[in-house]
Design an enzyme around this catalytic site. Sequence first.
Site, PDB file in Angstrom:
ATOM      1  N   GLU A   1       0.856  -1.199   0.000  1.00  0.00           N
ATOM      2  CA  GLU A   1       0.000   0.000   0.000  1.00  0.00           C
ATOM      3  C   GLU A   1       0.882   1.235   0.000  1.00  0.00           C
ATOM      4  OE1 GLU A   1      -2.543   2.425   3.404  1.00  0.00           O
ATOM      5  OE2 GLU A   1      -2.450   0.228   3.525  1.00  0.00           O
TER       6      GLU A   1
ATOM      7  N   THR B   1      -4.689   5.615   2.636  1.00  0.00           N
ATOM      8  CA  THR B   1      -5.065   6.926   3.157  1.00  0.00           C
ATOM      9  C   THR B   1      -5.825   7.718   2.099  1.00  0.00           C
ATOM     10  OG1 THR B   1      -2.936   6.828   4.329  1.00  0.00           O
ATOM     11  CG2 THR B   1      -4.274   8.759   4.697  1.00  0.00           C
TER      12      THR B   1
ATOM     13  N   LYS C   1     -11.092  -2.741   6.919  1.00  0.00           N
ATOM     14  CA  LYS C   1      -9.880  -2.527   7.705  1.00  0.00           C
ATOM     15  C   LYS C   1     -10.270  -2.182   9.140  1.00  0.00           C
ATOM     16  CE  LYS C   1      -7.264   1.339   7.632  1.00  0.00           C
ATOM     17  NZ  LYS C   1      -6.308   2.358   7.135  1.00  0.00           N
TER      18      LYS C   1
END
Length: 213
Positions: A45, A74, A134
């Site tokens: 990521e 993010t 998540k």
Amino acid sequence: MTSPYEGLRAALAAAPVIAILRSTSAARFAEVTDTLLASGVRAAEFTLTTPGVLDALREYAADAPPGLALGAGTVTTPAEAQAAVEAGATYLITPATCTDVIAEAVRLDVPVLPGAYTPTEILTAWRAGATLVKLFPAATGGPAYLKAVRAPLPDVPLVPTGGISAADAPAYLAAGATALGIGGPLVGDACEGGSLAALTERAAAFLDGIRLR
């Protein structure tokens, strides 16, 4: 051609770890990702809070190694989601239950892993179209919280993220995690110029512990 969903599933089936790369510069993200992949970690990521990350993502994605699931993290707005996918991200991760980003990921037909913590947030994210959810910040409640949340929501695949050490990783998987999102404890200072050999050792420690659980 392998779809983004199939690519992410295959990567996490091989090693249930998403490496989170976050730094003051994305200059070393390619080297770090290559090292992780060689060590057996097949999902990475690139976080959007890192300066220059979209250029780094675009350059790496143009010649990404086979078997790697390359995502952007993010992601907090639909515009960021679109920019990340255009740069080559094959899945998106958010820090919170951003339903507008989930909707954009569904529109773009890419997997999305929204951040959530409470049962309400988890179910909201799942019903909005999350591929996986998540669980963040995971270390706040630890494996016991993950197990407790999964009891009433057994069909929601959870990816605990935040503060998970190599020693803790097997317990999260035993509690029902589908995969683990791991940043600092795995990546360490590698993105800032730290030893890639040490990164290889950390990756081995994580993966060995998972395999022995």
